[in-house]
Design an enzyme around this catalytic site. Structure first.
Site, mmCIF file in Angstrom:
data_model
loop_
_atom_site.group_PDB
_atom_site.id
_atom_site.type_symbol
_atom_site.label_atom_id
_atom_site.label_comp_id
_atom_site.label_asym_id
_atom_site.label_seq_id
_atom_site.Cartn_x
_atom_site.Cartn_y
_atom_site.Cartn_z
ATOM 1 N N LEU A 50 -17.871 -3.612 1.975
ATOM 2 C CA LEU A 50 -18.827 -2.648 1.411
ATOM 3 C C LEU A 50 -18.717 -2.591 -0.115
ATOM 4 O O LEU A 50 -19.131 -1.612 -0.739
ATOM 5 C CB LEU A 50 -18.602 -1.258 2.012
ATOM 6 C CG LEU A 50 -18.849 -1.153 3.515
ATOM 7 C CD1 LEU A 50 -18.490 0.231 4.039
ATOM 8 C CD2 LEU A 50 -20.301 -1.487 3.840
ATOM 9 N N GLY A 51 -18.157 -3.656 -0.717
ATOM 10 C CA GLY A 51 -18.051 -3.668 -2.170
ATOM 11 C C GLY A 51 -17.232 -2.517 -2.704
ATOM 12 O O GLY A 51 -17.610 -1.874 -3.683
ATOM 13 N N ARG A 52 -16.088 -2.257 -2.025
ATOM 14 C CA ARG A 52 -15.196 -1.150 -2.402
ATOM 15 C C ARG A 52 -15.930 0.183 -2.440
ATOM 16 O O ARG A 52 -15.683 1.036 -3.290
ATOM 17 C CB ARG A 52 -14.505 -1.440 -3.737
ATOM 18 C CG ARG A 52 -13.709 -2.738 -3.713
ATOM 19 C CD ARG A 52 -12.747 -2.869 -4.864
ATOM 20 N NE ARG A 52 -12.059 -4.155 -4.821
ATOM 21 C CZ ARG A 52 -10.984 -4.422 -4.087
ATOM 22 N NH1 ARG A 52 -10.476 -3.484 -3.308
ATOM 23 N NH2 ARG A 52 -10.419 -5.616 -4.116
ATOM 24 N N PHE A 85 -21.673 -0.119 -1.617
ATOM 25 C CA PHE A 85 -22.855 -0.164 -0.756
ATOM 26 C C PHE A 85 -23.029 1.091 0.108
ATOM 27 O O PHE A 85 -23.925 1.151 0.936
ATOM 28 C CB PHE A 85 -22.859 -1.433 0.102
ATOM 29 C CG PHE A 85 -23.149 -2.665 -0.716
ATOM 30 C CD1 PHE A 85 -24.420 -2.893 -1.223
ATOM 31 C CD2 PHE A 85 -22.155 -3.573 -1.015
ATOM 32 C CE1 PHE A 85 -24.696 -4.005 -1.997
ATOM 33 C CE2 PHE A 85 -22.410 -4.692 -1.786
ATOM 34 C CZ PHE A 85 -23.686 -4.910 -2.282
ATOM 35 N N SER A 86 -22.162 2.066 -0.130
ATOM 36 C CA SER A 86 -22.342 3.364 0.540
ATOM 37 C C SER A 86 -23.287 4.255 -0.257
ATOM 38 O O SER A 86 -24.230 4.816 0.295
ATOM 39 C CB SER A 86 -20.995 4.070 0.721
ATOM 40 O OG SER A 86 -20.147 3.294 1.526
ATOM 41 N N HIS A 133 0.125 -11.985 1.277
ATOM 42 C CA HIS A 133 -0.898 -11.172 0.612
ATOM 43 C C HIS A 133 -1.482 -11.888 -0.605
ATOM 44 O O HIS A 133 -2.699 -11.856 -0.848
ATOM 45 C CB HIS A 133 -0.278 -9.839 0.189
ATOM 46 C CG HIS A 133 -1.250 -8.735 -0.016
ATOM 47 N ND1 HIS A 133 -0.894 -7.412 0.029
ATOM 48 C CD2 HIS A 133 -2.579 -8.738 -0.266
ATOM 49 C CE1 HIS A 133 -1.961 -6.654 -0.186
ATOM 50 N NE2 HIS A 133 -2.996 -7.437 -0.379
ATOM 51 N N TYR A 173 0.853 -1.192 0.000
ATOM 52 C CA TYR A 173 0.000 0.000 0.000
ATOM 53 C C TYR A 173 0.887 1.240 0.000
ATOM 54 O O TYR A 173 1.587 1.527 0.950
ATOM 55 C CB TYR A 173 -0.927 0.022 1.214
ATOM 56 C CG TYR A 173 -1.874 -1.145 1.303
ATOM 57 C CD1 TYR A 173 -2.182 -1.931 0.192
ATOM 58 C CD2 TYR A 173 -2.479 -1.482 2.518
ATOM 59 C CE1 TYR A 173 -3.052 -3.002 0.278
ATOM 60 C CE2 TYR A 173 -3.364 -2.552 2.614
ATOM 61 C CZ TYR A 173 -3.634 -3.314 1.497
ATOM 62 O OH TYR A 173 -4.487 -4.379 1.601
#
Length: 344
Positions: A210-212, A215-216, A129, A62
Site C-alpha cells: 500500500l505504499g507505506r 494508497f489508503s 533481512h 522491529y
C-alpha cells in the site's frame, strides 16, 4: 470475511502453504510512530488468524526485539499451530549504528535469540533481512541450511537481494520466498527480480503493497506522521515530491470509485492479480483497516483495468526514492564470490 474465504497459496516448491494475504506486524511495535497497546495488538493478531490470515511477518529489528516478543505472547494458547511464522535477521544495531551481517556466527546467534523471544521451537520462514555485501551468500545460506537440519527453521527466505544473489543462494539450498517492495508505486522489481524468482520456483512476498499507507489516504497521510515515524525521511513523502505523487493517488481513487471499492483495496487487488505465487503482507494496527484489507481479495480486475492501472502507475510517474539515502538498505544487493571468503 470468513476464514474459509481467504484462499491459500503455495510459496516456493518446498511445501510452504500460507494465506494468500499476510499480516505485516512491524507497525505494532514502536518503530513507526508512538507505542501501541499490547492487548489491542494481540487482539488484532488473533482476529487476523480467526479471519484466515495466518501468515505473520516480523523481524528481530522491529522494536528492536519487542515485535517478536509481542508475537510470542500472541501465539500462546494453541495459536502457534494455526499460523505460518516468518521472521528475519541481518540488521544489527551496535552503538546506535546499523550494521548488516550475514556471517555464520551471527546467523546462528540471531536465530537462537529470535526463537527465545518468540518462545517457539521452530521458525517457519527465516529471511535474511538485508544482504551482507562482505560475506558470500553461499556462506550465509550454508549456515541457514544447518539450522534447517537442526529443526530450528523450516524454510529460507531473502529480502532485497539481487537476481544474481538469489541464483547463487538457491544453488546452495532452495529458497522458498523472496521478500521485496512491490506496489503501484514501486515496480522496478518487475524487470529482473520477479522473473528470476519465477524461473527458479521461488515465492514472492510483497511488503509495503500500500505504499507505506499512501494508497489508503494519499498525500494526507504525511500530515499524520509522528516525530519519530521513519517515513518522514522517505523522499516520496517530501513536500516537493508528494504534490506530484498525489496525482497518482487521485487517479487510483477515481478507478476505485468506479469499481465500488476503496483505493487501498484496489492497490492491494492489483498486487494479488500479479499471480498465485505472490503474497502481499499489508501491515496495520487497526481492526477496521485489517477488515478493509482482506476485502481486497474479493476485488476482481479485468485485463483492461490492470492495464489502466499500470499505465498511470508507470515507474517514471513516481517522484522520489523509496528510502532515504542514509538508510542502510543495500537494495537488491550482490555479495562477493565464495572464493574470496576466509572463515575466521
Amino acid at each position: 470475511m470468513a476464514a474459509s474465504a481467504v484462499r491459500r497459496i503455495k510459496l516456493g516448491s518446498q511445501g510452504l502453504e500460507v494465506s494468500a494475504q499476510g499480516l505485516g506486524c512491524m507497525g505494532m511495535s514502536p518503530f513507526s510512530g508512538p507505542p501501541k497497546s499490547e492487548p489491542d495488538m494481540i487482539a488484532l493478531i488473533h482476529h487476523a488468524v480467526d479471519s484466515g490470515v495466518t501468515f505473520l511477518d516480523t523481524s528481530d529489528i522491529y522494536g528492536p526485539h519487542t515485535n517478536e516478543i509481542l508475537l510470542g505472547k500472541a501465539l500462546k494458547g494453541g495459536v502457534r499451530q494455526k499460523v505460518e511464522l516468518a521472521t528475519k535477521f541481518g540488521i544489527s544495531f551496535t552503538g546506535g549504528k546499523a550494521e548488516i551481517r550475514g556471517d555464520p556466527a551471527y546467523v546462528r546467534t540471531a536465530c537462537e535469540a529470535s526463537l527465545k523471544r518468540l518462545d517457539v521451537d521452530c521458525i517457519d520462514l527465516y529471511y535474511q533481512h538485508r544482504v551482507d555485501t562482505r560475506v558470500p551468500i553461499e556462506v550465509t545460506i550454508g549456515e541457514l541450511k544447518k539450522l534447517i537440519e537442526e529443526g530450528k527453521i523450516k524454510y529460507i527466505g531473502l529480502s532485497e537481494a539481487s537476481a544474481s544473489t538469489i541464483r547463487r543462494a538457491h544453488a546452495v539450498h532452495p529458497i522458498t520466498a523472496v521478500q521485496l517492495e512491490w506496489s503501484l508505486w514501486t515496480r522496478d522489481v518487475e524487470a529482473e527480480i520477479v522473473p528470476t524468482c519465477r524461473e527458479l520456483g521461488i515465492g514472492i512476498v510483497a511488503y509495503s503493497p500500500l505504499g507505506r499507507g499512501f494508497f489508503s489516504v494519499g498525500s494526507k497521510l504525511a500530515e499524520s506522521f509522528s516525530e519519530d515515524d521513519f517515513r518522514r525521511s522517505i523522499p516520496r513523502f517530501q513536500p516537493e515530491n508528494l504534490a506530484h505523487n498525489a496525482k497518482l493517488f487521485d487517479q487510483v481513487n477515481e478507478i476505485a470509485q468506479r469499481k465500488g471499492c476503496t483505493p487501498s483495496q484496489l492497490a492491494l487487488a492489483w498486487v494479488h492479480h500479479q499471480g498465485d505465487d505472490v503474497c502481499p503482507i499489508p501491515g496495520t494496527t487497526k481492526t477496521e483497516n485489517f477488515n478493509q484489507n482482506i476485502g481486497a481479495l474479493s476485488v476482481k480486475l479485468t485485463p483492461e483495468e490492470m492495464a489502466e492501472l499500470e499505465s498511470i502507475a508507470s515507474a517514471d510517474n513516481v517522484k522520489g526514492g523509496r528510502y532515504a539515502s542514509s538508510m542502510p538498505t543495500w537494495e537488491n544487493s550482490d555479495t562477493p564470490p565464495l572464493s574470496s571468503w576466509k572463515a575466521a
